[in-house]
Design a protein around this motif. Sequence first.
Motif, PDB file in Angstrom:
ATOM      1  N   GLU A   1      41.873  20.758   0.673  1.00  0.00           N
ATOM      2  CA  GLU A   1      41.392  19.773  -0.310  1.00  0.00           C
ATOM      3  C   GLU A   1      42.500  18.785  -0.662  1.00  0.00           C
ATOM      4  O   GLU A   1      42.246  17.617  -0.916  1.00  0.00           O
ATOM      5  CB  GLU A   1      40.865  20.484  -1.563  1.00  0.00           C
ATOM      6  CG  GLU A   1      39.685  21.395  -1.251  1.00  0.00           C
ATOM      7  CD  GLU A   1      38.937  21.897  -2.479  1.00  0.00           C
ATOM      8  OE1 GLU A   1      39.308  21.533  -3.608  1.00  0.00           O
ATOM      9  OE2 GLU A   1      37.970  22.666  -2.303  1.00  0.00           O
TER      10      GLU A   1
ATOM     11  N   PHE B   1      35.091  17.508  -5.289  1.00  0.00           N
ATOM     12  CA  PHE B   1      34.648  18.634  -4.467  1.00  0.00           C
ATOM     13  C   PHE B   1      33.610  19.450  -5.224  1.00  0.00           C
ATOM     14  O   PHE B   1      33.823  19.819  -6.378  1.00  0.00           O
ATOM     15  CB  PHE B   1      35.831  19.537  -4.088  1.00  0.00           C
ATOM     16  CG  PHE B   1      36.565  19.059  -2.873  1.00  0.00           C
ATOM     17  CD1 PHE B   1      36.148  19.450  -1.605  1.00  0.00           C
ATOM     18  CD2 PHE B   1      37.636  18.187  -2.990  1.00  0.00           C
ATOM     19  CE1 PHE B   1      36.812  18.991  -0.469  1.00  0.00           C
ATOM     20  CE2 PHE B   1      38.306  17.724  -1.860  1.00  0.00           C
ATOM     21  CZ  PHE B   1      37.886  18.125  -0.602  1.00  0.00           C
TER      22      PHE B   1
ATOM     23  N   ARG C   1      30.756  22.860  -4.717  1.00  0.00           N
ATOM     24  CA  ARG C   1      30.968  24.258  -4.371  1.00  0.00           C
ATOM     25  C   ARG C   1      31.436  24.398  -2.927  1.00  0.00           C
ATOM     26  O   ARG C   1      31.075  23.628  -2.043  1.00  0.00           O
ATOM     27  CB  ARG C   1      29.684  25.048  -4.584  1.00  0.00           C
ATOM     28  CG  ARG C   1      28.618  24.743  -3.575  1.00  0.00           C
ATOM     29  CD  ARG C   1      27.327  25.444  -3.900  1.00  0.00           C
ATOM     30  NE  ARG C   1      27.546  26.847  -4.155  1.00  0.00           N
ATOM     31  CZ  ARG C   1      26.623  27.649  -4.660  1.00  0.00           C
ATOM     32  NH1 ARG C   1      25.429  27.153  -4.971  1.00  0.00           N
ATOM     33  NH2 ARG C   1      26.872  28.903  -4.861  1.00  0.00           N
ATOM     34  N   THR C   2      32.258  25.402  -2.706  1.00  0.00           N
ATOM     35  CA  THR C   2      32.724  25.749  -1.369  1.00  0.00           C
ATOM     36  C   THR C   2      31.722  26.708  -0.740  1.00  0.00           C
ATOM     37  O   THR C   2      31.194  27.586  -1.421  1.00  0.00           O
ATOM     38  CB  THR C   2      34.094  26.449  -1.485  1.00  0.00           C
ATOM     39  OG1 THR C   2      35.007  25.523  -2.064  1.00  0.00           O
ATOM     40  CG2 THR C   2      34.612  26.908  -0.140  1.00  0.00           C
TER      41      THR C   2
ATOM     42  N   LEU D   1      33.545  21.661   1.115  1.00  0.00           N
ATOM     43  CA  LEU D   1      34.469  22.406   1.981  1.00  0.00           C
ATOM     44  C   LEU D   1      33.698  23.563   2.591  1.00  0.00           C
ATOM     45  O   LEU D   1      33.101  24.378   1.871  1.00  0.00           O
ATOM     46  CB  LEU D   1      35.637  22.929   1.140  1.00  0.00           C
ATOM     47  CG  LEU D   1      36.613  23.901   1.818  1.00  0.00           C
ATOM     48  CD1 LEU D   1      37.383  23.230   2.944  1.00  0.00           C
ATOM     49  CD2 LEU D   1      37.611  24.455   0.791  1.00  0.00           C
TER      50      LEU D   1
ATOM     51  N   ILE E   1      46.993  17.221  -5.484  1.00  0.00           N
ATOM     52  CA  ILE E   1      45.824  17.752  -6.197  1.00  0.00           C
ATOM     53  C   ILE E   1      45.842  17.298  -7.650  1.00  0.00           C
ATOM     54  O   ILE E   1      46.789  17.579  -8.385  1.00  0.00           O
ATOM     55  CB  ILE E   1      45.767  19.299  -6.103  1.00  0.00           C
ATOM     56  CG1 ILE E   1      45.330  19.687  -4.685  1.00  0.00           C
ATOM     57  CG2 ILE E   1      44.807  19.886  -7.144  1.00  0.00           C
ATOM     58  CD1 ILE E   1      44.919  21.125  -4.521  1.00  0.00           C
TER      59      ILE E   1
ATOM     60  N   PHE F   1      36.014  32.166  -5.791  1.00  0.00           N
ATOM     61  CA  PHE F   1      36.368  30.781  -5.488  1.00  0.00           C
ATOM     62  C   PHE F   1      35.132  29.946  -5.139  1.00  0.00           C
ATOM     63  O   PHE F   1      35.020  28.792  -5.541  1.00  0.00           O
ATOM     64  CB  PHE F   1      37.364  30.767  -4.309  1.00  0.00           C
ATOM     65  CG  PHE F   1      37.873  29.408  -3.952  1.00  0.00           C
ATOM     66  CD1 PHE F   1      38.669  28.694  -4.827  1.00  0.00           C
ATOM     67  CD2 PHE F   1      37.568  28.824  -2.720  1.00  0.00           C
ATOM     68  CE1 PHE F   1      39.146  27.436  -4.507  1.00  0.00           C
ATOM     69  CE2 PHE F   1      38.050  27.568  -2.390  1.00  0.00           C
ATOM     70  CZ  PHE F   1      38.834  26.876  -3.279  1.00  0.00           C
ATOM     71  N   TYR F   2      34.203  30.539  -4.395  1.00  0.00           N
ATOM     72  CA  TYR F   2      33.029  29.779  -3.945  1.00  0.00           C
ATOM     73  C   TYR F   2      31.983  29.603  -5.051  1.00  0.00           C
ATOM     74  O   TYR F   2      30.952  28.991  -4.835  1.00  0.00           O
ATOM     75  CB  TYR F   2      32.403  30.410  -2.687  1.00  0.00           C
ATOM     76  CG  TYR F   2      31.948  31.829  -2.919  1.00  0.00           C
ATOM     77  CD1 TYR F   2      30.697  32.084  -3.466  1.00  0.00           C
ATOM     78  CD2 TYR F   2      32.774  32.910  -2.623  1.00  0.00           C
ATOM     79  CE1 TYR F   2      30.291  33.385  -3.706  1.00  0.00           C
ATOM     80  CE2 TYR F   2      32.372  34.206  -2.867  1.00  0.00           C
ATOM     81  CZ  TYR F   2      31.133  34.428  -3.400  1.00  0.00           C
ATOM     82  OH  TYR F   2      30.732  35.712  -3.652  1.00  0.00           O
ATOM     83  N   LYS F   3      32.272  30.131  -6.244  1.00  0.00           N
ATOM     84  CA  LYS F   3      31.354  29.912  -7.357  1.00  0.00           C
ATOM     85  C   LYS F   3      31.860  28.823  -8.314  1.00  0.00           C
ATOM     86  O   LYS F   3      31.297  28.648  -9.390  1.00  0.00           O
ATOM     87  CB  LYS F   3      31.134  31.225  -8.126  1.00  0.00           C
ATOM     88  CG  LYS F   3      30.109  32.149  -7.457  1.00  0.00           C
ATOM     89  CD  LYS F   3      29.965  33.459  -8.208  1.00  0.00           C
ATOM     90  CE  LYS F   3      29.357  33.310  -9.583  1.00  0.00           C
ATOM     91  NZ  LYS F   3      29.416  34.586 -10.348  1.00  0.00           N
ATOM     92  N   PHE F   4      32.928  28.136  -7.947  1.00  0.00           N
ATOM     93  CA  PHE F   4      33.364  27.012  -8.766  1.00  0.00           C
ATOM     94  C   PHE F   4      32.625  25.743  -8.349  1.00  0.00           C
ATOM     95  O   PHE F   4      32.555  25.426  -7.167  1.00  0.00           O
ATOM     96  CB  PHE F   4      34.879  26.781  -8.637  1.00  0.00           C
ATOM     97  CG  PHE F   4      35.681  27.654  -9.556  1.00  0.00           C
ATOM     98  CD1 PHE F   4      35.962  27.222 -10.852  1.00  0.00           C
ATOM     99  CD2 PHE F   4      36.115  28.900  -9.161  1.00  0.00           C
ATOM    100  CE1 PHE F   4      36.677  28.027 -11.723  1.00  0.00           C
ATOM    101  CE2 PHE F   4      36.835  29.718 -10.025  1.00  0.00           C
ATOM    102  CZ  PHE F   4      37.116  29.271 -11.314  1.00  0.00           C
ATOM    103  N   GLY F   5      32.062  25.052  -9.314  1.00  0.00           N
ATOM    104  CA  GLY F   5      31.442  23.762  -9.049  1.00  0.00           C
ATOM    105  C   GLY F   5      32.477  22.668  -9.214  1.00  0.00           C
ATOM    106  O   GLY F   5      33.680  22.916  -9.107  1.00  0.00           O
ATOM    107  N   ARG F   6      32.007  21.461  -9.521  1.00  0.00           N
ATOM    108  CA  ARG F   6      32.951  20.353  -9.644  1.00  0.00           C
ATOM    109  C   ARG F   6      33.886  20.568 -10.825  1.00  0.00           C
ATOM    110  O   ARG F   6      33.533  21.169 -11.838  1.00  0.00           O
ATOM    111  CB  ARG F   6      32.199  19.049  -9.800  1.00  0.00           C
ATOM    112  CG  ARG F   6      31.521  18.909 -11.152  1.00  0.00           C
ATOM    113  CD  ARG F   6      30.660  17.679 -11.229  1.00  0.00           C
ATOM    114  NE  ARG F   6      31.393  16.518 -10.800  1.00  0.00           N
ATOM    115  CZ  ARG F   6      30.829  15.341 -10.568  1.00  0.00           C
ATOM    116  NH1 ARG F   6      29.524  15.203 -10.731  1.00  0.00           N
ATOM    117  NH2 ARG F   6      31.542  14.319 -10.178  1.00  0.00           N
ATOM    118  N   THR F   7      35.103  20.077 -10.662  1.00  0.00           N
ATOM    119  CA  THR F   7      36.103  20.099 -11.723  1.00  0.00           C
ATOM    120  C   THR F   7      35.923  18.843 -12.572  1.00  0.00           C
ATOM    121  O   THR F   7      35.655  17.773 -12.041  1.00  0.00           O
ATOM    122  CB  THR F   7      37.501  20.092 -11.073  1.00  0.00           C
ATOM    123  OG1 THR F   7      37.638  21.280 -10.299  1.00  0.00           O
ATOM    124  CG2 THR F   7      38.599  20.030 -12.117  1.00  0.00           C
TER     125      THR F   7
ATOM    126  N   LEU G   1      27.250  27.788 -11.392  1.00  0.00           N
ATOM    127  CA  LEU G   1      28.630  27.627 -10.919  1.00  0.00           C
ATOM    128  C   LEU G   1      29.596  27.547 -12.098  1.00  0.00           C
ATOM    129  O   LEU G   1      29.259  26.996 -13.157  1.00  0.00           O
ATOM    130  CB  LEU G   1      28.746  26.342 -10.085  1.00  0.00           C
ATOM    131  CG  LEU G   1      27.910  26.300  -8.803  1.00  0.00           C
ATOM    132  CD1 LEU G   1      27.982  24.901  -8.175  1.00  0.00           C
ATOM    133  CD2 LEU G   1      28.377  27.349  -7.799  1.00  0.00           C
TER     134      LEU G   1
END
Lengths: 284, 284
Positions: free
Chosen positions: A117, A127, A129-130, A160, B86, B124-130, B157
């Motif tokens: 990323e 970004f 969800r992955t 991603l 980042i 990690f794959y349950k995080f949506g947009r920041t 998410l």
Amino acid sequence: MLILVGSGLRESQLTREAEEAIKGADIVIVETYTMPSSKWLPTAVRKLNSNVREASRSELEELSSNIVELAFKLKVVLVVPGDPLIATTHSSLVVEGLKRGVEVKVVSGISGPCSVESLLGLHFYKFGRTVTVPGPWRGVGAEEAALGLLGNLCHDLHTLLLLDVSPEGLSLSPSRAVKELKESLRRLIGTKLDELMNMMVLLVSVGENTIVKHFTLGNADSIPDVDVGSLVVPSRLHVSEREFLRYAYSVPEDIMMSHNKLLQGFDACSAYSEALRVMYSSSA
Amino acid sequence: MLILVGSGLRESQLTREAEEAIKGADIVIVETYTMPSSKWLPTAVRKLNSNVREASRSELEELSSNIVELAFKLKVVLVVPGDPLIATTHSSLVVEGLKRGVEVKVVSGISGPCSVESLLGLHFYKFGRTVTVPGPWRGVGAEEAALGLLGNLCHDLHTLLLLDVSPEGLSLSPSRAVKELKESLRRLIGTKLDELMNMMVLLVSVGENTIVKHFTLGNADSIPDVDVGSLVVPSRLHVSEREFLRYAYSVPEDIMMSHNKLLQGFDACSAYSEALRVMYSSSA
């Protein structure tokens, strides 16, 4: 004491913290199965400590109570490529240790997904969800990944796509991943998929050298099988993102402009809700 | 040559790569404004190289063409807390350098946002947009952040909320951030907000020691003002996530269960579409 140490993606990414932890360990266990490109890791660790043991996925899972048992008396260090808690299953070992009263520490490392990323120069807050594209060894299609992609596109977010790793430590090839993804998209949104064929996909490898290749969804046969990689499907690219991809990785401006134009015209939200409907009705 | 070096979040997180780059530089420029908790950085860098200059945000922005100019003849290293690409704006410096034909390298570092996502033990794959909660110095409300949160909740998410940093290098306090967020949610979803008052919010600081505190949205007055932090609003927590939070950070099981129950009963998708309608009609 049990210390989970993230090694980063190459020997030169070891942090001082990681080196100290490895040097001070009574026993070091190294796993490389979560990242097939981490073959360098055992050698690098042996330079810091001579009492090193490599563990496969099954060994580590079977050994987990032994590891915790050992950590009551000894300083046990588990070295993991990347970061020990991002997109791995090692958090269960932390919990198992803490539950049984062992002191547990986590030493963060530079993570593969985060590096992807970061190094693409795409905006972090764009970004979504992955998702993981499952390998054929899972016996399931890539519908979940396809849904994740459509949902992200509906919200104008980058995706991603992690490539699954087999129990034997082989990474799903990018060409196979795109093939699976296309088949799942076809099942979910039918002919609407044709509209997406010119969508740009970025192939990213962040090992010793960062490799970024671009291709379109329709042109998936020409994907080079770079050893380990992630795929990124960007949403509409901001001018600063386009400039980064152009100057850092020679992605041609006209390809990025077609990508943006395609996504501008594609009704991702209706495709997403159609896909959801197909998923629900087939599982009902 | 221009090298952007990420330092991680404390001195012991410097990688070998980062140390080598700093040692080999003709001039080192250090910025600490993107992360107010990085006051340790200039001292750590001076141990590796004596030719160090600290730069504020405005200096760095004004200096950017000077830096590129300098990098034609000298090895210029810009050291940045966390990862250089980042959630910072340093990608523009990479582009500016490459555009003008300067060799540019990026040395990754352990990133703040990634550490938050990792150290909480959430998937990690349950995080949506920041999203970023803007400080009062921006002169805008937190509606964008509130929309991001509702959109993520609708898709089940987690949401990472970054706290804005002022031009003077002060971080938005977590209590102020939650106040702004609540006001914006009130404007967007009105009385539906009341349903969310018992929703759990995690306060996370990942500097020298990881600090995780839990509170509810309604109980925002009791938020401790930890120096630098992010907030995380988790979606419904998986059993392995609950175990991690419980054993690693003593978050009580009953609070997590109420959180899950609340989210199970809350129609986040309709709240999200209502919020979108309010945003659109007010801007029309």
